[in-house]
Design a protein around this motif. Structure first.
Motif, PDB file in Angstrom:
ATOM      1  N   CYS A 117       0.841  -1.189   0.000  1.00 31.52           N
ATOM      2  CA  CYS A 117       0.000   0.000   0.000  1.00 31.52           C
ATOM      3  C   CYS A 117       0.883   1.248   0.000  1.00 31.52           C
ATOM      4  N   LYS A 119      -0.121   4.252   0.528  1.00 32.32           N
ATOM      5  CA  LYS A 119      -0.580   5.267   1.470  1.00 32.32           C
ATOM      6  C   LYS A 119      -0.186   4.932   2.911  1.00 32.32           C
ATOM      7  N   CYS A 120      -0.609   3.754   3.411  1.00 29.54           N
ATOM      8  CA  CYS A 120      -0.331   3.414   4.809  1.00 29.54           C
ATOM      9  C   CYS A 120       0.951   2.611   4.981  1.00 29.54           C
ATOM     10  N   CYS A 160      -7.355   1.969   2.699  1.00 27.83           N
ATOM     11  CA  CYS A 160      -6.939   3.296   2.227  1.00 27.83           C
ATOM     12  C   CYS A 160      -7.729   3.764   0.997  1.00 27.83           C
TER      13      CYS A 160
END
Length: 161
Positions: A117, A119-120, A160
């Motif tokens: 991921c 984003k996270c 996300c």
């Protein structure tokens, strides 16, 4: 059909159970195969299990240093090498980092996909017999013997998105 780690699925994730299961699985495999699951190896695996976000060796050292004595880098690298060799952890090449294997007994010799991921930072793993067969066909056609067929896919996890 692919087998995907629970961290990237939509259901609620019980991280405490995930951690306990991974350490128990590693201990059982080591006992069954006559491998030494030393305190350092267990500590390094536990440090990796603190998060599903891949950690560098020095981040593992920092995590271990928070609980007491800061270990020497060489001892952490040796523990990481052991954990990777026996598939209790994986190295994420693109991030120069490590993540604990969260598929337990489901981790096998098929091609492994890492779903990363952006984003996270979480990393999930999946295996695919179909991808494994495709890689075997392609590498076999040129007489190449793959050692560790791994594919890293970047994107957004369900949480996300």
């Amino acid at each position: 059909m692919a087998t995907v780690s629970p961290i990237l699925e939509h259901r609620k994730h019980d991280h405490g159970r995930c951690t306990a299961d991974a350490i128990s699985h590693a201990r059982e495999i080591c006992d069954a195969e006559g491998l030494r699951f030393t305190d350092r190896r267990r500590e390094v695996l536990a440090a990796l299990l603190e998060s599903h976000v891949p950690a560098s060796a020095y981040e593992v050292i920092d995590r271990l240093g928070e609980t007491g004595h800061r270990p020497a880098p060489v001892s952490v690298y040796r523990a990481l090498d052991f954990l990777v060799e026996h598939r209790f952890a994986h190295r994420i090449e693109s991030r120069n980092a490590y993540v604990a294997c969260d598929r337990g007994a489901d981790c096998d010799d098929e091609a492994t996909l890492f779903l990363l991921c952006e984003k996270c930072g979480a990393a999930g793993e999946a295996s695919s017999a179909a991808l494994h067969a495709l890689i075997a066909d392609v590498t076999g056609a040129v007489d190449f013997a793959p050692k560790a067929p791994v594919v890293e896919i970047r994107g957004l996890c369900a949480g996300c998105r």
